[in-house]
Design a protein around this motif. Sequence first.
Motif, PDB file in Angstrom:
ATOM      1  N   PHE A 158      51.838 -12.535  28.186  1.00 32.82           N
ATOM      2  CA  PHE A 158      53.240 -12.840  28.465  1.00 32.82           C
ATOM      3  C   PHE A 158      54.270 -12.207  27.521  1.00 32.82           C
ATOM      4  O   PHE A 158      55.446 -12.128  27.878  1.00 32.82           O
ATOM      5  CB  PHE A 158      53.459 -14.360  28.423  1.00 32.82           C
ATOM      6  N   VAL A 159      53.858 -11.795  26.322  1.00 31.37           N
ATOM      7  CA  VAL A 159      54.854 -11.455  25.308  1.00 31.37           C
ATOM      8  C   VAL A 159      54.893  -9.977  24.932  1.00 31.37           C
ATOM      9  O   VAL A 159      55.984  -9.394  24.837  1.00 31.37           O
ATOM     10  CB  VAL A 159      54.645 -12.313  24.034  1.00 31.37           C
ATOM     11  N   GLU A 160      53.755  -9.363  24.697  1.00 35.17           N
ATOM     12  CA  GLU A 160      53.769  -8.000  24.177  1.00 35.17           C
ATOM     13  C   GLU A 160      54.508  -7.053  25.111  1.00 35.17           C
ATOM     14  O   GLU A 160      54.677  -7.326  26.296  1.00 35.17           O
ATOM     15  CB  GLU A 160      52.348  -7.518  23.891  1.00 35.17           C
ATOM     16  N   ALA A 161      54.924  -5.934  24.563  1.00 35.05           N
ATOM     17  CA  ALA A 161      55.829  -5.011  25.262  1.00 35.05           C
ATOM     18  C   ALA A 161      55.312  -4.557  26.624  1.00 35.05           C
ATOM     19  O   ALA A 161      56.091  -4.402  27.569  1.00 35.05           O
ATOM     20  CB  ALA A 161      56.123  -3.800  24.373  1.00 35.05           C
ATOM     21  N   ASP A 162      54.004  -4.367  26.742  1.00 36.21           N
ATOM     22  CA  ASP A 162      53.446  -3.915  28.023  1.00 36.21           C
ATOM     23  C   ASP A 162      52.625  -5.007  28.711  1.00 36.21           C
ATOM     24  O   ASP A 162      51.699  -4.720  29.457  1.00 36.21           O
ATOM     25  CB  ASP A 162      52.591  -2.662  27.823  1.00 36.21           C
ATOM     26  N   ALA A 163      52.984  -6.256  28.458  1.00 40.76           N
ATOM     27  CA  ALA A 163      52.270  -7.381  29.060  1.00 40.76           C
ATOM     28  C   ALA A 163      52.393  -7.337  30.577  1.00 40.76           C
ATOM     29  O   ALA A 163      53.453  -7.020  31.124  1.00 40.76           O
ATOM     30  CB  ALA A 163      52.819  -8.703  28.532  1.00 40.76           C
ATOM     31  N   ALA A 164      51.309  -7.673  31.239  1.00 40.90           N
ATOM     32  CA  ALA A 164      51.303  -7.632  32.710  1.00 40.90           C
ATOM     33  C   ALA A 164      52.297  -8.626  33.312  1.00 40.90           C
ATOM     34  O   ALA A 164      52.877  -8.372  34.365  1.00 40.90           O
ATOM     35  CB  ALA A 164      49.891  -7.912  33.222  1.00 40.90           C
ATOM     36  N   ARG A 165      52.497  -9.766  32.637  1.00 40.55           N
ATOM     37  CA  ARG A 165      53.406 -10.795  33.166  1.00 40.55           C
ATOM     38  C   ARG A 165      54.443 -11.140  32.101  1.00 40.55           C
ATOM     39  O   ARG A 165      54.643 -12.293  31.749  1.00 40.55           O
ATOM     40  CB  ARG A 165      52.610 -12.028  33.589  1.00 40.55           C
ATOM     41  N   GLN A 166      55.106 -10.149  31.615  1.00 40.89           N
ATOM     42  CA  GLN A 166      56.033 -10.302  30.501  1.00 40.89           C
ATOM     43  C   GLN A 166      57.195 -11.236  30.852  1.00 40.89           C
ATOM     44  O   GLN A 166      57.841 -11.084  31.885  1.00 40.89           O
ATOM     45  CB  GLN A 166      56.575  -8.933  30.108  1.00 40.89           C
ATOM     46  N   VAL A 167      57.447 -12.207  29.970  1.00 41.30           N
ATOM     47  CA  VAL A 167      58.596 -13.100  30.153  1.00 41.30           C
ATOM     48  C   VAL A 167      59.825 -12.472  29.502  1.00 41.30           C
ATOM     49  O   VAL A 167      59.720 -11.546  28.678  1.00 41.30           O
ATOM     50  CB  VAL A 167      58.325 -14.502  29.546  1.00 41.30           C
ATOM     51  N   ASN A 168      60.982 -12.978  29.861  1.00 42.44           N
ATOM     52  CA  ASN A 168      62.247 -12.380  29.442  1.00 42.44           C
ATOM     53  C   ASN A 168      62.647 -12.860  28.042  1.00 42.44           C
ATOM     54  O   ASN A 168      63.308 -13.881  27.890  1.00 42.44           O
ATOM     55  CB  ASN A 168      63.333 -12.722  30.461  1.00 42.44           C
ATOM     56  N   LEU A 169      62.236 -12.105  27.026  1.00 45.44           N
ATOM     57  CA  LEU A 169      62.612 -12.387  25.641  1.00 45.44           C
ATOM     58  C   LEU A 169      63.317 -11.156  25.074  1.00 45.44           C
ATOM     59  O   LEU A 169      62.946 -10.026  25.388  1.00 45.44           O
ATOM     60  CB  LEU A 169      61.368 -12.689  24.802  1.00 45.44           C
ATOM     61  N   ASP A 170      64.312 -11.387  24.222  1.00 41.63           N
ATOM     62  CA  ASP A 170      64.983 -10.240  23.619  1.00 41.63           C
ATOM     63  C   ASP A 170      64.104  -9.640  22.521  1.00 41.63           C
ATOM     64  O   ASP A 170      63.075 -10.198  22.132  1.00 41.63           O
ATOM     65  CB  ASP A 170      66.369 -10.619  23.103  1.00 41.63           C
ATOM     66  N   TYR A 171      64.515  -8.508  22.009  1.00 35.73           N
ATOM     67  CA  TYR A 171      63.708  -7.771  21.029  1.00 35.73           C
ATOM     68  C   TYR A 171      63.434  -8.610  19.786  1.00 35.73           C
ATOM     69  O   TYR A 171      62.305  -8.640  19.282  1.00 35.73           O
ATOM     70  CB  TYR A 171      64.426  -6.483  20.643  1.00 35.73           C
ATOM     71  N   ARG A 172      64.454  -9.280  19.272  1.00 42.67           N
ATOM     72  CA  ARG A 172      64.281 -10.083  18.067  1.00 42.67           C
ATOM     73  C   ARG A 172      63.248 -11.179  18.277  1.00 42.67           C
ATOM     74  O   ARG A 172      62.371 -11.399  17.434  1.00 42.67           O
ATOM     75  CB  ARG A 172      65.625 -10.712  17.651  1.00 42.67           C
ATOM     76  N   MET A 173      63.336 -11.861  19.421  1.00 42.86           N
ATOM     77  CA  MET A 173      62.402 -12.939  19.720  1.00 42.86           C
ATOM     78  C   MET A 173      60.978 -12.406  19.884  1.00 42.86           C
ATOM     79  O   MET A 173      60.018 -12.995  19.372  1.00 42.86           O
ATOM     80  CB  MET A 173      62.833 -13.662  21.006  1.00 42.86           C
ATOM     81  N   ARG A 174      60.861 -11.286  20.539  1.00 35.68           N
ATOM     82  CA  ARG A 174      59.533 -10.713  20.763  1.00 35.68           C
ATOM     83  C   ARG A 174      58.877 -10.318  19.433  1.00 35.68           C
ATOM     84  O   ARG A 174      57.689 -10.554  19.217  1.00 35.68           O
ATOM     85  CB  ARG A 174      59.644  -9.495  21.694  1.00 35.68           C
ATOM     86  N   GLU A 175      59.677  -9.739  18.544  1.00 40.40           N
ATOM     87  CA  GLU A 175      59.157  -9.366  17.232  1.00 40.40           C
ATOM     88  C   GLU A 175      58.790 -10.587  16.405  1.00 40.40           C
ATOM     89  O   GLU A 175      57.801 -10.575  15.660  1.00 40.40           O
ATOM     90  CB  GLU A 175      60.204  -8.520  16.484  1.00 40.40           C
ATOM     91  N   SER A 176      59.560 -11.634  16.533  1.00 40.18           N
ATOM     92  CA  SER A 176      59.274 -12.874  15.812  1.00 40.18           C
ATOM     93  C   SER A 176      57.930 -13.461  16.249  1.00 40.18           C
ATOM     94  O   SER A 176      57.108 -13.868  15.418  1.00 40.18           O
ATOM     95  CB  SER A 176      60.397 -13.886  16.058  1.00 40.18           C
ATOM     96  N   VAL A 177      57.708 -13.488  17.555  1.00 41.39           N
ATOM     97  CA  VAL A 177      56.439 -14.017  18.067  1.00 41.39           C
ATOM     98  C   VAL A 177      55.282 -13.120  17.634  1.00 41.39           C
ATOM     99  O   VAL A 177      54.206 -13.609  17.261  1.00 41.39           O
ATOM    100  CB  VAL A 177      56.484 -14.130  19.604  1.00 41.39           C
ATOM    101  N   THR A 178      55.507 -11.830  17.638  1.00 43.32           N
ATOM    102  CA  THR A 178      54.461 -10.883  17.226  1.00 43.32           C
ATOM    103  C   THR A 178      53.976 -11.189  15.814  1.00 43.32           C
ATOM    104  O   THR A 178      52.765 -11.177  15.543  1.00 43.32           O
ATOM    105  CB  THR A 178      54.985  -9.439  17.289  1.00 43.32           C
ATOM    106  N   GLN A 179      54.893 -11.480  14.930  1.00 47.57           N
ATOM    107  CA  GLN A 179      54.527 -11.794  13.550  1.00 47.57           C
ATOM    108  C   GLN A 179      53.840 -13.152  13.441  1.00 47.57           C
ATOM    109  O   GLN A 179      52.861 -13.310  12.705  1.00 47.57           O
ATOM    110  CB  GLN A 179      55.783 -11.772  12.660  1.00 47.57           C
ATOM    111  N   LYS A 180      54.320 -14.111  14.173  1.00 43.71           N
ATOM    112  CA  LYS A 180      53.751 -15.458  14.099  1.00 43.71           C
ATOM    113  C   LYS A 180      52.321 -15.511  14.636  1.00 43.71           C
ATOM    114  O   LYS A 180      51.493 -16.284  14.151  1.00 43.71           O
ATOM    115  CB  LYS A 180      54.629 -16.440  14.875  1.00 43.71           C
ATOM    116  N   VAL A 181      52.033 -14.722  15.646  1.00 48.45           N
ATOM    117  CA  VAL A 181      50.704 -14.749  16.267  1.00 48.45           C
ATOM    118  C   VAL A 181      49.637 -14.203  15.321  1.00 48.45           C
ATOM    119  O   VAL A 181      48.458 -14.546  15.437  1.00 48.45           O
ATOM    120  CB  VAL A 181      50.729 -13.952  17.594  1.00 48.45           C
TER     121      VAL A 181
END
Length: 222
Positions: free
Chosen positions: A152-175
Amino acid sequence: RSSDLLQEFRAPGTDINLSAVMPGIFFTQDAGPNEPKTLDCPATEDGADRKKPRTFSMDLKTYLKSMLPHLESGLRSSNSKIQRLSEDEAGQWSKSLERLLACQAGLAAFKVFLKSEYSDENIDFWLACEDYKKITSSESLQDQAEKIYKEFVEADAARQVNLDYRMRESVTQKVKMATPTSFDEAQYTVYMLMERDSYPRFLKSDNYLNIVNKNQGSNHKG
């Protein structure tokens, strides 16, 4: 034949197979078209089981006749309970998205609507996050975090949800070092998106209005 009897005593207005709900009645699947279907019981030494097919049809017919009124009564009672429950629930769905999602029938209806709009990844992500927060094992938490991130989150996710760049990067670090709160901010963002956008459209959709109208019609009849 016994198979015809089952069709004859199928509950009115339903596809319920009476052999599945009547205790003690089981049919073999390999009987020939002209052979009576027998109870799936082990053979006895004296051969008494060979006499069963001669009286089985009559015994079955008598049994079904005696049980049918009770079955029909049970079906009417169950349908009435489901209808009353739906009437109460449908009225609550318009109160808030939180109430809608708290109801299994409401959640199912909302998922169908989102699928029709090609945005069901939002509710699936939200549900995945709800389940994720219940995980107690650190190892399982990390594994599930990576699965959710990839879907759901990574840049090329098959079912990507609508998150802005900052949010996506934040989740990337937390995971990278997953905790039960790793997706909280992203989950909230997606929830608010559904609340502002999808939920109001759902309340105006044929999906929802048909349910409400059907339940109102049932109330007038009652």
